[in-house]
Design a protein around this motif. Structure first.
Motif, mmCIF file in Angstrom:
data_model
loop_
_atom_site.group_PDB
_atom_site.id
_atom_site.type_symbol
_atom_site.label_atom_id
_atom_site.label_comp_id
_atom_site.label_asym_id
_atom_site.label_seq_id
_atom_site.Cartn_x
_atom_site.Cartn_y
_atom_site.Cartn_z
ATOM 1 N N TYR A 219 1.796 7.951 8.671
ATOM 2 C CA TYR A 219 2.649 7.018 7.942
ATOM 3 C C TYR A 219 3.892 7.741 7.418
ATOM 4 O O TYR A 219 3.862 8.945 7.134
ATOM 5 N N ALA A 220 4.975 6.996 7.281
ATOM 6 C CA ALA A 220 6.244 7.584 6.857
ATOM 7 C C ALA A 220 6.116 8.162 5.444
ATOM 8 O O ALA A 220 5.590 7.486 4.551
ATOM 9 N N PRO A 221 6.605 9.386 5.226
ATOM 10 C CA PRO A 221 6.477 9.992 3.892
ATOM 11 C C PRO A 221 7.201 9.202 2.810
ATOM 12 O O PRO A 221 6.755 9.173 1.661
ATOM 13 N N GLU A 222 8.328 8.556 3.165
ATOM 14 C CA GLU A 222 9.047 7.766 2.166
ATOM 15 C C GLU A 222 8.191 6.605 1.675
ATOM 16 O O GLU A 222 8.101 6.335 0.471
ATOM 17 N N LEU A 223 7.533 5.913 2.626
ATOM 18 C CA LEU A 223 6.664 4.802 2.240
ATOM 19 C C LEU A 223 5.465 5.303 1.444
ATOM 20 O O LEU A 223 5.044 4.679 0.453
ATOM 21 N N ALA A 224 4.919 6.434 1.868
ATOM 22 C CA ALA A 224 3.777 7.002 1.158
ATOM 23 C C ALA A 224 4.147 7.353 -0.274
ATOM 24 O O ALA A 224 3.370 7.110 -1.218
ATOM 25 N N TYR A 225 5.338 7.924 -0.467
ATOM 26 C CA TYR A 225 5.787 8.284 -1.813
ATOM 27 C C TYR A 225 5.867 7.051 -2.708
ATOM 28 O O TYR A 225 5.364 7.039 -3.840
ATOM 29 N N PHE A 226 6.520 6.002 -2.200
ATOM 30 C CA PHE A 226 6.644 4.785 -3.008
ATOM 31 C C PHE A 226 5.269 4.190 -3.327
ATOM 32 O O PHE A 226 5.036 3.700 -4.428
ATOM 33 N N GLU A 227 4.355 4.246 -2.368
ATOM 34 C CA GLU A 227 3.060 3.602 -2.539
ATOM 35 C C GLU A 227 2.179 4.324 -3.543
ATOM 36 O O GLU A 227 1.560 3.687 -4.417
ATOM 37 N N VAL A 228 2.098 5.653 -3.468
ATOM 38 C CA VAL A 228 1.117 6.363 -4.302
ATOM 39 C C VAL A 228 1.723 7.054 -5.514
ATOM 40 O O VAL A 228 0.990 7.426 -6.430
ATOM 41 N N CYS A 229 3.052 7.207 -5.537
ATOM 42 C CA CYS A 229 3.679 7.906 -6.666
ATOM 43 C C CYS A 229 4.594 6.991 -7.475
ATOM 44 O O CYS A 229 4.388 6.799 -8.666
ATOM 45 N N HIS A 230 5.604 6.426 -6.822
ATOM 46 C CA HIS A 230 6.581 5.613 -7.547
ATOM 47 C C HIS A 230 5.927 4.447 -8.279
ATOM 48 O O HIS A 230 6.251 4.171 -9.443
ATOM 49 N N GLU A 231 5.003 3.764 -7.623
ATOM 50 C CA GLU A 231 4.367 2.603 -8.245
ATOM 51 C C GLU A 231 3.393 2.973 -9.357
ATOM 52 O O GLU A 231 2.968 2.103 -10.132
ATOM 53 N N MET A 232 3.039 4.246 -9.458
ATOM 54 C CA MET A 232 2.104 4.658 -10.499
ATOM 55 C C MET A 232 2.607 4.276 -11.884
ATOM 56 O O MET A 232 1.834 3.792 -12.731
ATOM 57 N N LYS A 233 3.893 4.475 -12.128
ATOM 58 C CA LYS A 233 4.440 4.129 -13.443
ATOM 59 C C LYS A 233 4.273 2.648 -13.740
ATOM 60 O O LYS A 233 3.931 2.265 -14.870
ATOM 61 N N LEU A 234 4.514 1.805 -12.733
ATOM 62 C CA LEU A 234 4.412 0.363 -12.951
ATOM 63 C C LEU A 234 2.982 -0.037 -13.314
ATOM 64 O O LEU A 234 2.768 -0.865 -14.209
ATOM 65 N N ILE A 235 2.022 0.573 -12.646
ATOM 66 C CA ILE A 235 0.625 0.279 -12.930
ATOM 67 C C ILE A 235 0.228 0.798 -14.310
ATOM 68 O O ILE A 235 -0.419 0.099 -15.108
ATOM 69 N N VAL A 236 0.625 2.031 -14.623
ATOM 70 C CA VAL A 236 0.272 2.622 -15.916
ATOM 71 C C VAL A 236 0.923 1.853 -17.060
ATOM 72 O O VAL A 236 0.320 1.675 -18.127
ATOM 73 N N ALA A 319 12.266 14.091 -4.577
ATOM 74 C CA ALA A 319 13.568 14.490 -5.114
ATOM 75 C C ALA A 319 14.700 13.801 -4.360
ATOM 76 O O ALA A 319 15.704 13.380 -4.965
ATOM 77 N N GLU A 320 14.553 13.682 -3.053
ATOM 78 C CA GLU A 320 15.582 13.010 -2.249
ATOM 79 C C GLU A 320 15.648 11.519 -2.567
ATOM 80 O O GLU A 320 16.729 10.955 -2.729
ATOM 81 N N LEU A 321 14.506 10.882 -2.667
ATOM 82 C CA LEU A 321 14.483 9.437 -2.933
ATOM 83 C C LEU A 321 15.026 9.108 -4.323
ATOM 84 O O LEU A 321 15.699 8.094 -4.510
ATOM 85 N N ARG A 322 14.751 9.978 -5.286
ATOM 86 C CA ARG A 322 15.205 9.690 -6.655
ATOM 87 C C ARG A 322 16.713 9.805 -6.814
ATOM 88 O O ARG A 322 17.271 9.291 -7.781
ATOM 89 N N LYS A 323 17.386 10.462 -5.859
ATOM 90 C CA LYS A 323 18.852 10.529 -5.921
ATOM 91 C C LYS A 323 19.470 9.138 -5.830
ATOM 92 O O LYS A 323 20.566 8.904 -6.338
ATOM 93 N N ALA A 324 18.781 8.231 -5.162
ATOM 94 C CA ALA A 324 19.270 6.863 -5.037
ATOM 95 C C ALA A 324 18.767 5.972 -6.163
ATOM 96 O O ALA A 324 19.015 4.766 -6.162
#
Length: 340
Positions: A219-236, A319-324
Protein backbone atom coordinates in the motif's frame (compact mmCIF):
# COMPACT_ATOMS: atom_id res chain seq x y z
CA UNK A 1 -10.91 3.03 44.75
CA UNK A 2 -12.62 6.42 44.50
CA UNK A 3 -10.71 9.67 44.85
CA UNK A 4 -11.75 13.18 45.83
CA UNK A 5 -11.46 16.03 43.37
CA UNK A 6 -10.60 19.38 44.94
CA UNK A 7 -11.31 22.73 43.33
CA UNK A 8 -10.45 26.38 43.94
CA UNK A 9 -13.12 26.78 46.61
CA UNK A 10 -11.52 23.89 48.53
CA UNK A 11 -8.18 25.73 48.81
CA UNK A 12 -9.18 27.88 51.76
CA UNK A 13 -5.71 28.57 53.21
CA UNK A 14 -3.61 31.09 51.23
CA UNK A 15 -0.45 29.20 52.16
CA UNK A 16 1.77 31.03 49.66
CA UNK A 17 0.72 34.53 50.69
CA UNK A 18 3.71 36.57 51.80
CA UNK A 19 6.16 33.85 50.76
CA UNK A 20 8.81 34.15 48.08
CA UNK A 21 8.37 31.37 45.55
CA UNK A 22 11.31 30.15 43.49
CA UNK A 23 10.90 28.19 40.27
CA UNK A 24 14.09 26.28 39.45
CA UNK A 25 14.28 25.88 35.70
CA UNK A 26 12.55 27.88 32.98
CA UNK A 27 11.70 25.21 30.44
CA UNK A 28 8.32 23.85 29.39
CA UNK A 29 6.87 23.45 32.91
CA UNK A 30 9.03 26.14 34.50
CA UNK A 31 7.82 29.06 32.41
CA UNK A 32 4.19 27.96 32.85
CA UNK A 33 4.32 27.62 36.65
CA UNK A 34 6.21 30.90 37.03
CA UNK A 35 3.98 32.99 34.78
CA UNK A 36 0.74 31.52 36.12
CA UNK A 37 1.78 32.04 39.74
CA UNK A 38 2.80 35.63 39.00
CA UNK A 39 -0.53 36.27 37.28
CA UNK A 40 -2.21 34.83 40.38
CA UNK A 41 -0.59 37.59 42.44
CA UNK A 42 2.27 35.65 44.01
CA UNK A 43 5.90 36.68 44.48
CA UNK A 44 7.98 34.59 42.06
CA UNK A 45 11.68 34.49 41.25
CA UNK A 46 13.55 32.21 38.88
CA UNK A 47 16.61 30.07 39.59
CA UNK A 48 18.39 28.91 36.46
CA UNK A 49 21.89 28.63 35.08
CA UNK A 50 23.11 31.28 32.64
CA UNK A 51 22.04 30.64 29.08
CA UNK A 52 18.96 30.88 26.87
CA UNK A 53 16.51 30.08 29.65
CA UNK A 54 18.13 32.66 31.95
CA UNK A 55 17.83 35.32 29.26
CA UNK A 56 14.26 34.33 28.39
CA UNK A 57 13.14 34.56 32.02
CA UNK A 58 14.62 38.06 32.30
CA UNK A 59 12.94 39.03 29.03
CA UNK A 60 9.65 37.83 30.52
CA UNK A 61 10.12 40.25 33.41
CA UNK A 62 11.26 38.00 36.26
CA UNK A 63 14.01 38.49 38.80
CA UNK A 64 16.46 35.79 37.74
CA UNK A 65 19.37 34.36 39.74
CA UNK A 66 21.72 31.44 39.64
CA UNK A 67 20.05 28.48 41.32
CA UNK A 68 21.96 28.64 44.61
CA UNK A 69 21.20 32.33 45.15
CA UNK A 70 17.54 31.95 44.20
CA UNK A 71 17.05 29.04 46.62
CA UNK A 72 18.69 31.00 49.43
CA UNK A 73 16.23 33.87 48.86
CA UNK A 74 13.12 31.67 48.70
CA UNK A 75 10.63 30.20 51.14
CA UNK A 76 9.07 27.74 48.66
CA UNK A 77 11.11 26.13 45.88
CA UNK A 78 9.69 24.20 42.94
CA UNK A 79 12.25 22.08 41.07
CA UNK A 80 11.33 21.93 37.39
CA UNK A 81 14.67 21.03 35.85
CA UNK A 82 14.85 17.81 33.77
CA UNK A 83 14.70 14.60 35.83
CA UNK A 84 18.20 13.50 34.86
CA UNK A 85 19.97 16.61 36.19
CA UNK A 86 17.92 17.15 39.34
CA UNK A 87 19.99 14.98 41.68
CA UNK A 88 23.30 16.70 40.84
CA UNK A 89 21.63 20.11 40.85
CA UNK A 90 20.06 19.40 44.23
CA UNK A 91 23.33 18.23 45.79
CA UNK A 92 25.46 21.08 44.48
CA UNK A 93 23.18 24.13 44.49
CA UNK A 94 19.88 23.47 46.25
CA UNK A 95 20.63 21.42 49.38
CA UNK A 96 23.37 23.77 50.73
CA UNK A 97 20.93 26.69 50.53
CA UNK A 98 17.71 25.15 51.87
CA UNK A 99 16.48 26.84 55.01
CA UNK A 100 14.90 24.92 57.88
CA UNK A 101 11.14 25.33 57.65
CA UNK A 102 11.16 26.01 53.93
CA UNK A 103 9.36 23.86 51.36
CA UNK A 104 10.57 22.13 48.21
CA UNK A 105 8.30 20.82 45.50
CA UNK A 106 8.50 18.73 42.36
CA UNK A 107 6.25 18.13 39.34
CA UNK A 108 7.24 14.46 39.13
CA UNK A 109 8.28 12.11 41.92
CA UNK A 110 11.10 10.34 40.05
CA UNK A 111 14.10 11.53 42.06
CA UNK A 112 12.51 11.54 45.50
CA UNK A 113 10.68 8.24 45.10
CA UNK A 114 13.72 6.36 43.81
CA UNK A 115 16.02 7.92 46.40
CA UNK A 116 18.25 10.07 44.19
CA UNK A 117 17.21 13.12 46.21
CA UNK A 118 16.92 13.01 50.01
CA UNK A 119 15.53 16.14 51.68
CA UNK A 120 16.31 17.04 55.32
CA UNK A 121 13.54 16.25 57.81
CA UNK A 122 13.05 19.93 58.72
CA UNK A 123 11.92 20.85 55.18
CA UNK A 124 8.46 20.31 53.69
CA UNK A 125 8.36 18.18 50.52
CA UNK A 126 5.39 18.41 48.17
CA UNK A 127 4.39 17.79 44.60
CA UNK A 128 2.15 19.46 42.05
CA UNK A 129 2.07 17.48 38.81
CA UNK A 130 -0.07 19.04 36.05
CA UNK A 131 -1.44 16.40 33.70
CA UNK A 132 -0.35 18.19 30.56
CA UNK A 133 2.71 19.74 28.90
CA UNK A 134 3.87 23.15 30.08
CA UNK A 135 2.72 25.17 27.09
CA UNK A 136 -0.82 23.90 27.68
CA UNK A 137 -0.58 24.66 31.42
CA UNK A 138 0.16 28.25 30.41
CA UNK A 139 -2.22 28.56 27.47
CA UNK A 140 -5.24 27.13 29.27
CA UNK A 141 -4.57 29.42 32.24
CA UNK A 142 -4.66 32.50 29.99
CA UNK A 143 -7.90 31.20 28.47
CA UNK A 144 -9.55 31.11 31.89
CA UNK A 145 -9.33 27.46 32.84
CA UNK A 146 -6.46 24.98 33.27
CA UNK A 147 -5.30 21.38 33.23
CA UNK A 148 -5.97 18.96 36.10
CA UNK A 149 -3.14 18.03 38.44
CA UNK A 150 -2.04 15.60 41.10
CA UNK A 151 -0.73 16.93 44.42
CA UNK A 152 1.19 15.35 47.28
CA UNK A 153 2.21 16.27 50.79
CA UNK A 154 5.18 13.93 51.10
CA UNK A 155 7.04 15.37 54.10
CA UNK A 156 5.11 17.62 56.47
CA UNK A 157 7.84 19.22 58.58
CA UNK A 158 5.97 22.46 59.31
CA UNK A 159 2.43 21.13 59.37
CA UNK A 160 1.59 23.17 56.26
CA UNK A 161 2.93 21.06 53.39
CA UNK A 162 -0.54 20.01 52.19
CA UNK A 163 -1.81 23.59 52.17
CA UNK A 164 1.30 24.71 50.28
CA UNK A 165 0.80 22.02 47.64
CA UNK A 166 -2.88 22.90 47.18
CA UNK A 167 -2.11 26.62 47.03
CA UNK A 168 0.57 26.02 44.40
CA UNK A 169 -1.90 23.97 42.35
CA UNK A 170 -4.44 26.78 42.66
CA UNK A 171 -1.85 29.38 41.68
CA UNK A 172 -0.94 27.61 38.44
CA UNK A 173 -4.63 27.21 37.53
CA UNK A 174 -5.03 23.47 38.04
CA UNK A 175 -7.61 23.77 40.82
CA UNK A 176 -9.92 25.47 38.33
CA UNK A 177 -10.57 22.06 36.74
CA UNK A 178 -9.68 19.73 39.60
CA UNK A 179 -6.75 18.38 41.61
CA UNK A 180 -6.35 14.91 43.11
CA UNK A 181 -4.30 13.95 46.17
CA UNK A 182 -1.91 11.02 45.76
CA UNK A 183 1.57 9.84 46.80
CA UNK A 184 5.02 10.11 45.28
CA UNK A 185 5.02 6.35 44.71
CA UNK A 186 1.67 6.26 42.94
CA UNK A 187 2.32 9.32 40.76
CA UNK A 188 5.80 8.20 39.74
CA UNK A 189 4.97 4.61 38.90
CA UNK A 190 1.69 5.36 37.14
CA UNK A 191 3.24 8.21 35.17
CA UNK A 192 6.16 6.11 33.94
CA UNK A 193 3.84 3.20 33.15
CA UNK A 194 1.47 5.41 31.15
CA UNK A 195 4.27 7.03 29.16
CA UNK A 196 6.01 3.78 28.32
CA UNK A 197 3.09 1.44 27.71
CA UNK A 198 0.36 3.65 26.28
CA UNK A 199 0.90 7.36 25.69
CA UNK A 200 4.31 7.20 24.01
CA UNK A 201 5.83 3.73 23.81
CA UNK A 202 2.53 1.98 23.12
CA UNK A 203 1.08 4.52 20.69
CA UNK A 204 4.23 5.19 18.67
CA UNK A 205 5.06 1.53 18.20
CA UNK A 206 1.45 0.65 17.38
CA UNK A 207 1.40 3.36 14.70
CA UNK A 208 4.79 2.28 13.38
CA UNK A 209 3.73 -1.37 13.20
CA UNK A 210 0.52 -0.51 11.36
CA UNK A 211 2.43 1.64 8.86
CA UNK A 212 4.97 -1.11 8.25
CA UNK A 213 2.33 -3.81 7.71
CA UNK A 214 0.49 -1.68 5.12
CA UNK A 215 3.58 -0.59 3.21
CA UNK A 216 5.15 -4.05 3.29
CA UNK A 217 1.92 -5.36 1.73
CA UNK A 218 2.25 -2.87 -1.10
CA UNK A 219 0.00 0.00 0.00
CA UNK A 220 1.11 3.56 -0.70
CA UNK A 221 3.09 5.04 2.23
CA UNK A 222 1.20 8.34 1.96
CA UNK A 223 -2.14 6.57 2.40
CA UNK A 224 -0.73 4.45 5.20
CA UNK A 225 0.51 7.55 7.02
CA UNK A 226 -2.88 9.25 6.85
CA UNK A 227 -4.68 6.08 7.93
CA UNK A 228 -2.63 5.05 10.97
CA UNK A 229 -0.95 8.29 12.07
CA UNK A 230 -2.72 11.45 10.91
CA UNK A 231 -6.17 10.22 11.91
CA UNK A 232 -4.94 9.24 15.36
CA UNK A 233 -5.40 12.80 16.61
CA UNK A 234 -8.99 12.90 15.38
CA UNK A 235 -9.82 9.68 17.18
CA UNK A 236 -8.03 10.67 20.39
CA UNK A 237 -9.79 14.06 20.40
CA UNK A 238 -13.15 12.26 20.38
CA UNK A 239 -12.04 10.00 23.24
CA UNK A 240 -10.81 13.07 25.15
CA UNK A 241 -14.18 14.78 24.68
CA UNK A 242 -16.49 11.87 25.47
CA UNK A 243 -14.63 8.64 26.12
CA UNK A 244 -14.79 5.50 24.01
CA UNK A 245 -18.56 5.96 23.70
CA UNK A 246 -18.41 9.29 21.86
CA UNK A 247 -15.60 8.05 19.64
CA UNK A 248 -17.59 4.95 18.63
CA UNK A 249 -20.79 6.93 18.14
CA UNK A 250 -18.89 9.32 15.85
CA UNK A 251 -17.51 6.56 13.63
CA UNK A 252 -19.26 4.23 11.20
CA UNK A 253 -20.87 0.97 12.26
CA UNK A 254 -18.24 -0.76 10.16
CA UNK A 255 -15.45 0.89 12.11
CA UNK A 256 -17.12 0.15 15.44
CA UNK A 257 -17.65 -3.51 14.57
CA UNK A 258 -14.00 -3.79 13.53
CA UNK A 259 -12.97 -2.13 16.79
CA UNK A 260 -14.68 -4.80 18.87
CA UNK A 261 -13.68 -7.72 16.65
CA UNK A 262 -10.06 -6.90 15.89
CA UNK A 263 -8.89 -4.88 18.91
CA UNK A 264 -8.59 -7.94 21.17
CA UNK A 265 -6.61 -9.75 18.47
CA UNK A 266 -3.98 -6.99 18.62
CA UNK A 267 -3.96 -6.14 22.34
CA UNK A 268 -3.84 -9.69 23.65
CA UNK A 269 -3.26 -11.16 27.10
CA UNK A 270 0.39 -11.48 26.06
CA UNK A 271 0.55 -7.71 25.55
CA UNK A 272 -0.91 -7.18 29.03
CA UNK A 273 1.71 -9.52 30.49
CA UNK A 274 4.42 -7.51 28.76
CA UNK A 275 2.92 -4.40 30.35
CA UNK A 276 3.01 -6.07 33.76
CA UNK A 277 6.69 -6.90 33.23
CA UNK A 278 7.36 -3.26 32.31
CA UNK A 279 5.50 -2.14 35.45
CA UNK A 280 7.68 -4.44 37.57
CA UNK A 281 10.80 -2.83 36.08
CA UNK A 282 9.40 0.55 37.08
CA UNK A 283 8.40 -0.57 40.60
CA UNK A 284 11.77 -2.19 41.28
CA UNK A 285 13.71 0.88 40.19
CA UNK A 286 15.36 -0.95 37.27
CA UNK A 287 14.04 1.46 34.65
CA UNK A 288 15.08 4.46 36.75
CA UNK A 289 18.60 3.08 37.20
CA UNK A 290 18.92 2.26 33.49
CA UNK A 291 17.88 5.83 32.65
CA UNK A 292 20.26 7.40 35.16
CA UNK A 293 23.15 5.19 34.02
CA UNK A 294 22.54 6.17 30.40
CA UNK A 295 22.48 9.86 31.37
CA UNK A 296 25.75 9.56 33.29
CA UNK A 297 27.36 7.86 30.27
CA UNK A 298 26.30 10.73 28.00
CA UNK A 299 23.01 9.19 26.80
CA UNK A 300 24.50 6.76 24.24
CA UNK A 301 21.36 4.60 24.20
CA UNK A 302 18.96 7.53 24.03
CA UNK A 303 20.94 9.16 21.22
CA UNK A 304 21.03 5.89 19.28
CA UNK A 305 17.27 5.46 19.70
CA UNK A 306 16.68 9.02 18.47
CA UNK A 307 18.89 8.50 15.42
CA UNK A 308 17.16 5.27 14.52
CA UNK A 309 13.69 6.79 14.99
CA UNK A 310 14.51 9.80 12.80
CA UNK A 311 15.31 7.44 9.92
CA UNK A 312 12.02 5.53 10.05
CA UNK A 313 10.07 5.70 6.77
CA UNK A 314 6.97 6.90 8.62
CA UNK A 315 8.90 9.88 9.98
CA UNK A 316 10.36 10.74 6.57
CA UNK A 317 7.05 10.52 4.68
CA UNK A 318 5.24 12.29 7.53
CA UNK A 319 7.62 15.25 7.41
CA UNK A 320 6.98 15.64 3.68
CA UNK A 321 3.20 15.42 4.01
CA UNK A 322 3.07 17.92 6.87
CA UNK A 323 4.71 20.57 4.67
CA UNK A 324 1.36 20.84 2.91
CA UNK A 325 -0.47 21.08 6.25
CA UNK A 326 0.81 24.26 7.91
CA UNK A 327 -2.00 24.09 10.48
CA UNK A 328 -0.14 21.20 12.12
CA UNK A 329 2.80 23.51 12.81
CA UNK A 330 0.96 26.53 14.15
CA UNK A 331 0.84 27.96 17.64
CA UNK A 332 2.14 25.64 20.31
CA UNK A 333 5.21 24.50 18.38
CA UNK A 334 6.58 28.03 18.62
CA UNK A 335 6.15 28.04 22.39
CA UNK A 336 7.77 24.62 22.63
CA UNK A 337 10.84 25.78 20.68
CA UNK A 338 11.24 28.80 22.95
CA UNK A 339 10.96 26.93 26.24
CA UNK A 340 12.82 23.69 25.59
Amino acid sequence: MSVTMYYEEDVATPALAGKKCCVVGYGSQGHAHAQNLRDSGLDVIIGVRHGKSFDKAKEDGFEVYEVAEAVAKADVIMVLAPDEIQADLYASEIAPNLKSGSAIGFAHGFNVHFGYIKVPEDVDVFMVAPKGPGHLVRRTYTEGFGVPALFVSHQNATGHAREIAMSWAKGVGCARVGIIETTFKEETEEDLFGEQNVLMGGVTHLIQAGFEVLTEEGYAPELAYFEVCHEMKLIVDLIYEGGFTKMRQSCSNTAEFGDFVTGPRIITDEVKENMRAALKDIQSGKFAQDFVDDYKAGFPRLKAYRKEAAQLPIEIIGAELRKAMPFTQAGDDDAFKIYQ
